[in-house]
Design a protein around this motif. Structure first.
Motif, short mmCIF file in Angstrom:
data_model
loop_
_atom_site.label_atom_id
_atom_site.label_comp_id
_atom_site.label_asym_id
_atom_site.label_seq_id
_atom_site.Cartn_x
_atom_site.Cartn_y
_atom_site.Cartn_z
N VAL A 1 -2.30 -4.73 7.18
CA VAL A 1 -1.42 -5.49 6.29
C VAL A 1 -2.23 -6.59 5.63
N VAL A 2 -2.23 -6.60 4.31
CA VAL A 2 -2.97 -7.59 3.52
C VAL A 2 -1.98 -8.34 2.64
N SER B 1 -4.02 9.03 15.85
CA SER B 1 -2.97 9.98 16.20
C SER B 1 -2.61 10.91 15.04
N GLY B 2 -3.56 11.71 14.64
CA GLY B 2 -3.27 12.73 13.64
C GLY B 2 -3.23 12.25 12.22
N ALA B 3 -3.47 10.98 11.98
CA ALA B 3 -3.43 10.45 10.61
C ALA B 3 -4.37 9.28 10.49
N LEU B 4 -4.89 9.08 9.28
CA LEU B 4 -5.72 7.91 9.00
C LEU B 4 -4.85 6.66 9.01
N PRO B 5 -5.45 5.47 9.05
CA PRO B 5 -4.65 4.23 9.00
C PRO B 5 -3.82 4.14 7.73
N GLU B 6 -2.78 3.31 7.80
CA GLU B 6 -1.98 2.97 6.63
C GLU B 6 -2.41 1.60 6.13
N LEU B 7 -2.39 1.43 4.80
CA LEU B 7 -2.71 0.13 4.20
C LEU B 7 -1.49 -0.37 3.44
N HIS B 8 -1.04 -1.57 3.80
CA HIS B 8 0.12 -2.19 3.15
C HIS B 8 -0.32 -3.50 2.51
N VAL B 9 -0.30 -3.54 1.19
CA VAL B 9 -0.70 -4.73 0.45
C VAL B 9 0.54 -5.38 -0.14
N HIS B 10 0.72 -6.67 0.12
CA HIS B 10 1.89 -7.40 -0.37
C HIS B 10 1.43 -8.57 -1.24
N TYR B 11 1.84 -8.55 -2.48
CA TYR B 11 1.56 -9.64 -3.41
C TYR B 11 2.85 -10.45 -3.52
N VAL B 12 2.84 -11.68 -3.00
CA VAL B 12 4.04 -12.49 -2.85
C VAL B 12 4.01 -13.66 -3.82
N THR B 13 5.10 -13.83 -4.58
CA THR B 13 5.26 -15.02 -5.41
C THR B 13 6.71 -15.48 -5.30
N THR B 14 7.06 -16.54 -6.03
CA THR B 14 8.44 -16.99 -6.07
C THR B 14 9.14 -16.46 -7.33
N GLY B 15 8.54 -15.48 -7.99
CA GLY B 15 9.15 -14.87 -9.17
C GLY B 15 10.40 -14.08 -8.80
N ASP B 16 11.33 -13.97 -9.75
CA ASP B 16 12.60 -13.30 -9.45
C ASP B 16 12.64 -11.86 -9.96
N ARG B 17 11.60 -11.42 -10.68
CA ARG B 17 11.58 -10.05 -11.16
C ARG B 17 10.15 -9.57 -11.33
N VAL B 18 10.00 -8.25 -11.32
CA VAL B 18 8.69 -7.64 -11.51
C VAL B 18 8.69 -6.91 -12.85
N ALA B 19 7.88 -7.36 -13.79
CA ALA B 19 7.82 -6.74 -15.10
C ALA B 19 7.31 -5.31 -14.99
N ASP B 20 7.67 -4.48 -15.96
CA ASP B 20 7.27 -3.07 -15.93
C ASP B 20 5.76 -2.92 -15.89
N MET B 21 5.04 -3.75 -16.65
CA MET B 21 3.59 -3.69 -16.67
C MET B 21 3.01 -4.00 -15.29
N VAL B 22 3.58 -5.02 -14.64
CA VAL B 22 3.11 -5.41 -13.31
C VAL B 22 3.39 -4.30 -12.30
N ALA B 23 4.59 -3.70 -12.40
CA ALA B 23 4.94 -2.60 -11.49
C ALA B 23 3.98 -1.43 -11.67
#
Length: 576
Positions: free
Chosen positions: A92-93, A149-171
């Motif tokens: 988790v990053v 256990s049968g699978a490579l690690p999972e990577l979860h990246v979280h970019y956190v802000t106080t913004g209230d929406r994610v623009a289409d370009m950002v998504a």
């Protein structure tokens, strides 16, 4: 910063005694707490997972989960993997910004940096010690690739802000970043998420709330009235509902904290009984008889409401049925509407009743008396000893049950988990600062006779006080954070310097007298700081000597030779 988020951050800083952090640092720690709590339900110090320095390449916090246990240090990751047969790994990053909007350039830069950090080549930029430690964690994982256990690690990246929406370009940038990292071939799954203000509030609410669930159970009967039991139910529950409503958290992961009251840990899919359960679920005819072929599960809850066919549980544990639940979760895609599980639900606040249920339901196979100490009276004795009859400035809280203090107005840093208490006690009074392991494995190995009959609570409290004070010194920058990997060696050194090498005597008068000598120093901030700073000199000599002899820095904190060298340095040096 968003005013609501700002208030939550203020509350968080108060609870975790992080008032000295700047606003941006506090938000980073807050984001780390919110996000990591979605993966790990037990108590932890979120500021320890914050990178908190320069050359961190856009990463503000990192967590490595191995078998759903949260780690930060590479040495701990390596030690856990070495003693395990099979492991599951999640990385988790977190990138946290107080800004009210998401920046697509931040996503691109973070993806670029992570491709170098998590890849096989060298990092082409100057990187901090935290990033170097992160790479060592990855090396520990990929160096034991056969244990995955049968699978490579999972990577979860979280970019956190106080913004209230994610623009289409950002998504779109986030999706592209995830695909880029997935193309490295190092991860089985990559998730790159933009966490909005509202999602952050929800994560904080979930992190600070005990588990509560609702599920349908139309086939049930009430048991006759039993003393000290508010209500007890017997019934059949759909296996699908058990998995989806009770066993799975909001992210679809197994709630492993539900099984802390079950004295058996999960024995794995190689266990003959578990193989038989799995074979039953695979057989179309036998799985419909699952409820009569399986012993079912027992749930103990502190909150129960029945409304028609619906059951509401709050603050509950599964004290018997750990194997069944794990196998059902692993084979959840094979379940049908005709697979049911027999369930017993007991609503009680009486710990003697709960202990009796644990003991009775876990005697179906041979279990040692030491195993059953997980619910015996000594833990309640410790809980009461820590909390009561003590100056508020010296008060600590022993967390016997996960998140039991979530609804209490207590400083979170004063909560001592079972894992922290075990490591502190074994370091300080057994001279084993390298000893690691989960409660059950330590008990089964007979290590140190933990929580043994006749042990004095003050000894455990003293070890906890040393852990608390050292954590305070590290958290407030009174000693360099570079010494954090050696914290349990320092706890051992405190005992050696104050009391010498002789073991503590578990007699009431002697234990109180000896422990008071340590406690008087630990609860005096200035005296504790002077003592620990003085201990860093012989500790550093031991570090320098080991490294001069070719021992890698990452290996030092976990070798018995280093422990012996530190002890000798402490005992042979004098306090000014």
């Amino acid at each position: 910063m968003d005013p609501i988020i700002a208030k939550l951050v203020d509350e968080f800083q108060t609870n975790y005694a992080l008032a000295d952090l700047t606003q941006s640092e506090a938000f980073e720690a807050f984001a780390a707490y919110c996000v990591l709590s979605a993966y790990y339900e037990e108590e932890f110090n979120p500021d320890e997972f914050r990178t908190g320095g320069g050359n961190d390449l856009g990463i503000d916090a990192i967590g490595v989960l191995v078998d759903s246990i949260l780690f930060r240090d590479a040495a701990d990751v390596r030690a856990h993997i070495q003693r395990s047969r099979r492991v599951d790994v999640q990385i988790v990053v977190i990138q946290a910004k107080t800004t009210a909007a998401f920046d697509s350039r931040v996503i691109s830069d973070l993806a670029d940096n992570l491709s170098h950090i998590t890849g096989t080549g060298s990092v082409p930029y100057a990187a901090s010690g935290d990033i170097a430690n992160f790479r060592e964690c990855l090396e520990a994982v990929y160096g034991n690739i056969a244990k995955l256990s049968g699978a490579l690690p999972e990577l979860h990246v979280h970019y956190v802000t106080t913004g209230d929406r994610v623009a289409d370009m950002v998504a779109s940038k986030a999706v592209s970043a995830g695909e880029r990292l997935r193309s490295l071939g190092r991860f089985d799954r990559v998730e790159f998420r933009c966490v909005t203000r509202d999602e952050l509030r929800q994560l904080y609410r979930r992190a600070t709330t005990k588990v509560a669930v609702q599920f349908p159970m139309p086939r049930k009967v009430s048991m006759p009235k039993v003393p000290d039991v508010q209500q007890a139910l017997l019934g059949l529950l759909s296996a699908r509902d058990l998995v989806s409503h009770i066993l799975s958290d909001e992210s679809g992961r197994l709630r492993k904290t539900l099984f802390h009251g079950n004295v058996r840990d999960y024995l794995g899919d190689d266990n003959p009984v578990n193989r038989e359960i799995a074979n039953t679920l695979r057989d179309p005819s036998r799985r419909e008889r699952f409820a009569v072929l399986n012993n079912g599960i027992t749930i103990v809850t502190h909150g129960l409401h029945v409304v028609g066919d619906d059951i509401y549980l709050d603050d509950f544990e599964i004290v018997n049925g750990c194997q069944t639940c794990h196998v059902l979760f692993e084979h959840r895609n094979e379940l049908t509407d005709n697979v049911h599980v027999s369930v017993r639900i007991v609503h009680s606040h009486d710990e003697d009743v709960i202990n009796g249920i644990v003991g009775a339901t876990n005697r179906q196979t041979t279990i040692s008396e030491e195993d059953l100490t997980i619910r015996e009276s000594f833990h309640r004795l410790l809980e009461d000893y820590f909390t009561h009859s003590r100056d508020p400035e010296r008060r600590l809280f022993y967390e016997r049950r996960t998140k039991q203090y979530e609804h209490h107005r207590v400083e979170k840093t004063r909560i001592i988990t079972r894992a922290q208490l075990i490591r502190s006690y074994t370091a300080m009074f057994l001279g084993e600062p390298t000893r690691r392991g989960q409660y059950r494995s330590l008990i089964s190995s007979g290590s140190g006779h933990l929580f043994a009959e006749g042990h004095q609570p003050v000894v455990y409290y003293t070890a906890a006080a040393a852990f608390y004070r050292l954590d305070w010194l590290l958290r407030n920058g009174r000693i360099p954070k570079s010494y954090a990997p050696y914290r349990f060696h320092i706890i051992n050194a405190i005992k050696l310097r104050v009391l010498g090498r002789a073991p503590i005597q578990h007699t009431s008068r002697t234990a109180e007298r000896e422990c008071k000598r340590i406690l008087d120093v630990m609860w005096d901030k200035s005296a504790a700081e002077r003592l620990v700073l003085n201990l860093l000199t012989p500790l550093q000599r031991a570090i320098d000597t080991e490294q001069a002899e070719g021992v890698a820095a990452r290996e030092l904190a976990r070798t018995q030779r280093f422990t012996k060298r530190v002890s000798n340095e402490i005992l042979n040096s004098t306090c000014p």
